[in-house]
Design an enzyme around this catalytic site. Structure first.
Site, PDB file in Angstrom:
ATOM      1  N   HIS A  58       0.841  -1.215   0.000  1.00 50.16           N
ATOM      2  CA  HIS A  58       0.000   0.000   0.000  1.00 50.16           C
ATOM      3  C   HIS A  58       0.868   1.254   0.000  1.00 50.16           C
ATOM      4  CE1 HIS A  58      -3.774   2.117   1.838  1.00 50.16           C
ATOM      5  NE2 HIS A  58      -3.030   2.975   1.156  1.00 50.16           N
ATOM      6  N   HIS A  60       1.471   5.242  -2.242  1.00 49.99           N
ATOM      7  CA  HIS A  60       0.985   6.222  -3.217  1.00 49.99           C
ATOM      8  C   HIS A  60       2.197   6.772  -3.947  1.00 49.99           C
ATOM      9  CE1 HIS A  60      -3.131   6.281  -1.540  1.00 49.99           C
ATOM     10  NE2 HIS A  60      -2.502   5.955  -0.423  1.00 49.99           N
ATOM     11  N   ASN A  92      -5.384   6.586  -6.656  1.00 52.25           N
ATOM     12  CA  ASN A  92      -5.841   7.984  -6.579  1.00 52.25           C
ATOM     13  C   ASN A  92      -4.849   8.979  -7.187  1.00 52.25           C
ATOM     14  OD1 ASN A  92      -4.030   7.619  -4.461  1.00 52.25           O
ATOM     15  ND2 ASN A  92      -5.128   8.972  -3.051  1.00 52.25           N
ATOM     16  N   HIS A 177     -10.579   1.066   2.201  1.00 51.23           N
ATOM     17  CA  HIS A 177     -10.227   2.197   3.069  1.00 51.23           C
ATOM     18  C   HIS A 177     -11.517   2.483   3.835  1.00 51.23           C
ATOM     19  CE1 HIS A 177      -8.679   6.494   3.669  1.00 51.23           C
ATOM     20  NE2 HIS A 177      -9.973   6.635   3.890  1.00 51.23           N
ATOM     21  N   ASP A 303       1.447   2.775   3.682  1.00 52.11           N
ATOM     22  CA  ASP A 303       0.556   3.856   3.229  1.00 52.11           C
ATOM     23  C   ASP A 303       1.377   5.119   2.941  1.00 52.11           C
ATOM     24  OD1 ASP A 303      -1.709   5.179   2.411  1.00 52.11           O
ATOM     25  OD2 ASP A 303      -2.593   5.375   4.412  1.00 52.11           O
ATOM     26  N   HIS A 307       3.578  14.318   0.287  1.00 51.99           N
ATOM     27  CA  HIS A 307       2.996  15.649   0.043  1.00 51.99           C
ATOM     28  C   HIS A 307       4.124  16.656   0.079  1.00 51.99           C
ATOM     29  CE1 HIS A 307      -1.148  14.383   0.237  1.00 51.99           C
ATOM     30  NE2 HIS A 307      -0.941  13.798   1.403  1.00 51.99           N
TER      31      HIS A 307
END
Ligand SMILES: [Zn+2]
Ligand SMILES: [Zn+2]
Length: 432
Positions: A58, A60, A92, A177, A303, A307
């Site tokens: 998991h 991103h 996403n 989620h 996860d 950012h």
């Protein structure tokens, strides 16, 4: 040209192996383990653990669409530095990975630029809106390994039911989620004594547990394979434990940060601690550790959620949710090993064996003939986390300045070095 990894502690729970020996690799595959092996090249591994390449199910990677936060290339390098040889990346992105052409793009970028194996997770619903199912058939053909609207929860249970049914006809697990968006809407941290004191709007643990309960019931109804992402609360652990006792096909993961921190850490309003689901109470954290030990929680996943500074250096309420994790995941789990809470073999189980099994991926073992995806770990190496030196394109970690013990020093993908720790490399040269 054969390569011998010499004198390391080889830990392969699938093969029932945990002993000091050599590992032979040839043509990118594992040939054998044994004592006194010789070959054309030797990697001196005494004092190191020799593990199946770790798998983070998991993360991103932000590409396409948010390359200023991370790319498939930078994220994969961070993964290799963290001891991972494979990651599953969430849908996403922008555009969302809800159709075959986005899946194709991710896989072609991965082939050209990635340091580790990249397994795309397809969206369950179009644009993650929770309304219409995504183009699941064409994504499956292209190579998605699971379906998930991660970042959002389809709030319509009927849509989730159809998603589970459709996914199961393609043999794909659904990663949930779990967040009731009506309950959590304005919250920025766990709802409890600490959120009251800090004056921040809270997210009750029921926001997670309501949906965990719903998804379990829907998995029971449909017989589909359900995987619960980033479990954060003791209520959810109890629901998953009960479901497993009833024989429901449910698996679950927990993050290193939920295993390490509780909501008291937010006292300084560090926005790097703002994550979804939020850090909860110490009792929740302990329940997660217990759940990991007893197998209620099958896997650890970071996860990893990059950012940039502008999205984090704002008031707590306005900051983005998420922290990076690929390069601190293993060292944080090693804290549990050093404390005697988890055995090294259990660590391999939750960081390599279980993710491979849940997603149906190759790897998770050092068995004869498999691709030589290997993680060399120095369990005793003490280092201080310096966000500026991380390979991720983003810096949003709350662990900056933490002194941790144990890290990956060399990561092999199909027998080739995907990462090498600088200090370890220089020592190898001196000794050879
Ligand atoms: Zn999520
Ligand atoms: Zn996520």
């Amino acid at each position: 040209m054969s390569l011998i990894i010499k004198g390391g502690r080889v830990i392969d729970p699938v093969g029932g192996l945990d002993r000091v020996c050599d590992l032979e690799i040839d043509k990118g595959r594992i040939v054998r383990t044994g004592r006194g092996l010789s070959g054309e090249r030797v990697l001196e591994a005494s004092g190191l653990w020799v593990l199946p390449g770790l798998i983070d199910m998991h993360v991103h990677l932000r590409e396409p669409g948010y390359e200023y936060k991370e790319t498939i290339e930078s994220g994969s390098r961070a993964a290799a530095a963290g001891g991972f040889t494979a990651v599953a990346c969430m849908a996403n992105t922008d555009p969302v990975n809800d159709n075959g052409s986005v899946t194709d793009f991710i896989l072609s970028q991965a082939r050209r630029r990635a340091a580790v194996r990249i397994y795309p997770v397809g969206a369950l619903t179009k644009k993650l809106k929770g309304e219409q199912l995504a183009e699941i058939a064409e994504m499956k053909v292209r190579g998605v390994v699971a379906l998930s609207d991660d970042g959002a929860t389809p709030m319509n249970a009927e849509v989730m039911r159809r998603g589970l049914e459709y996914a199961s006809t393609f043999g794909l697990p659904v990663i949930a989620h779990c967040d009731d968006q009506n309950l959590s809407r304005k919250g920025v941290m766990h709802e409890g004594a600490v959120s009251m004191r800090l004056g921040l709007p809270g997210i009750p643990d029921a926001a997670e547990a309501c949906i965990v309960g719903r998804e379990i019931l829907l998995a029971e109804l449909t017989g589909a394979a359900l995987h619960i992402a980033h479990v954060s609360s003791r209520r959810s652990v109890a629901l998953i434990r009960g479901a497993k006792e009833r024989g429901v096909a449910v698996t679950a993961e927990v993050t290193p940060h939920h295993l390490t921190l509780n909501d008291a850490a937010l006292a300084e309003y560090d926005t790097n601690l703002k994550v979804s689901p939020p850090l909860r109470t110490e009792a929740d954290r302990r329940a997660l550790v217990e759940g990991l030990i007893d197998g209620t929680l099958d896997a650890v996943a970071s996860d990893h959620a990059p950012h940039n500074i502008a999205e984090k250096e704002v008031e707590f309420e306005n900051a983005a949710f998420g922290m990076i994790g690929l390069e601190t995941s293993l060292p944080l789990l090693l804290r549990l090993v050093h404390a005697g809470t988890l055995t090294p073999s259990q660590l391999v189980q939750v960081m390599a064996v279980a993710p491979a099994r849940i997603l149906g991926l190759p790897g998770g073992t050092l068995g004869k003939g498999v691709d030589a995806d290997v993680s060399l770990v120095d369990p005793d190496r003490v280092f201080s986390v310096d966000p500026q030196t991380l390979l991720s394109r983003s810096r949003n970690t709350p662990f900056g300045g933490w002194e941790l013990k144990g890290k990956a020093v060399c990561t092999l993908l199909r027998g080739k070095k995907a990462y090498e720790d600088r200090e370890w490399k220089s020592r190898q040269k001196v000794s050879s």
